[in-house]
Design a protein around this motif. Structure first.
Motif, short mmCIF file in Angstrom:
data_model
loop_
_atom_site.label_atom_id
_atom_site.label_comp_id
_atom_site.label_asym_id
_atom_site.label_seq_id
_atom_site.Cartn_x
_atom_site.Cartn_y
_atom_site.Cartn_z
N ALA A 17 -10.87 23.12 -2.48
CA ALA A 17 -9.72 24.01 -2.73
C ALA A 17 -8.84 24.11 -1.49
CB ALA A 17 -10.22 25.39 -3.16
N ASP A 52 -18.45 31.27 -10.18
CA ASP A 52 -17.27 32.01 -10.59
C ASP A 52 -17.53 33.50 -10.74
OD1 ASP A 52 -15.44 29.99 -10.42
OD2 ASP A 52 -15.28 29.65 -12.58
N GLU A 60 -11.83 36.86 -5.64
CA GLU A 60 -11.33 35.51 -5.37
C GLU A 60 -11.01 34.79 -6.68
OE1 GLU A 60 -14.38 35.00 -1.58
OE2 GLU A 60 -14.75 33.91 -3.44
N PRO A 61 -10.12 33.81 -6.64
CA PRO A 61 -9.84 33.04 -7.85
C PRO A 61 -11.04 32.15 -8.20
CG PRO A 61 -8.71 32.06 -5.99
CD PRO A 61 -9.32 33.34 -5.49
N LEU A 63 -13.35 28.98 -9.11
CA LEU A 63 -13.50 27.67 -8.49
C LEU A 63 -13.89 26.60 -9.50
CD1 LEU A 63 -15.28 28.90 -5.27
CD2 LEU A 63 -13.10 27.69 -5.32
N GLN A 107 -5.22 25.75 -11.06
CA GLN A 107 -5.75 25.13 -9.86
C GLN A 107 -4.87 25.44 -8.66
OE1 GLN A 107 -6.01 21.02 -11.03
NE2 GLN A 107 -8.14 21.22 -11.68
N THR A 110 -5.71 28.63 -7.04
CA THR A 110 -6.94 28.51 -6.25
C THR A 110 -6.66 27.76 -4.95
OG1 THR A 110 -8.27 28.57 -8.27
CG2 THR A 110 -9.33 27.69 -6.29
N TRP A 114 -7.15 29.48 -1.14
CA TRP A 114 -8.09 28.96 -0.15
C TRP A 114 -7.39 28.30 1.02
CZ3 TRP A 114 -12.46 31.02 0.47
CH2 TRP A 114 -13.11 31.63 -0.61
#
Length: 123
Positions: A17, A52, A60-61, A63, A107, A110, A114
């Protein structure tokens, strides 16, 4: 390391990410020291769910959306069935241009998260 080791799987996904790219199921399995097989992929998918859940608990988003089929660059059926699209208000097809656009947007969130977190760690 086992396929159930969520911290190891998470570390590979966070690195991907931060670098701004997805990983195919076979690439991630290879990074973890395994060859691709359906049973290994199913075990990996269970671990992705744990990864997740932990990400959500920390704000957090997700992964798991970064793990995609090599053939079309989209998450597999397990991600969709587990509510991956619906969790974000998407109820369209799981394949094709609409799905690809949706996945790219998810995506990107994410990747952005990161990349910024990584800059904060190194800068």
């Amino acid at each position: 390391m086992t396929l159930g080791d969520a911290s190891e799987v998470r570390a590979h996904l966070v690195a991907a990410a931060a670098a701004g790219h997805s990983l195919s199921y076979s690439e991630l399995l290879e990074h973890l020291g395994y060859g691709f097989s359906r049973p290994k992929m199913r075990a990996l998918c269970k671990t992705l769910g744990v990864v997740d859940e932990e990400a959500a608990a920390h704000g957090e988003p997700e992964l798991a959306v970064l793990v995609v089929r090599q053939s079309d660059g989209l998450p597999g059926q397990g991600w969709w069935v587990a509510g991956g699209g619906k969790a974000h208000g998407y109820e369209g097809p799981w394949e094709g241009p609409r799905a690809a656009k949706f996945i790219r947007q998810l995506q990107q969130k994410t990747f952005d998260y990161w990349a910024m977190a990584h800059e904060g760690m190194t800068g």
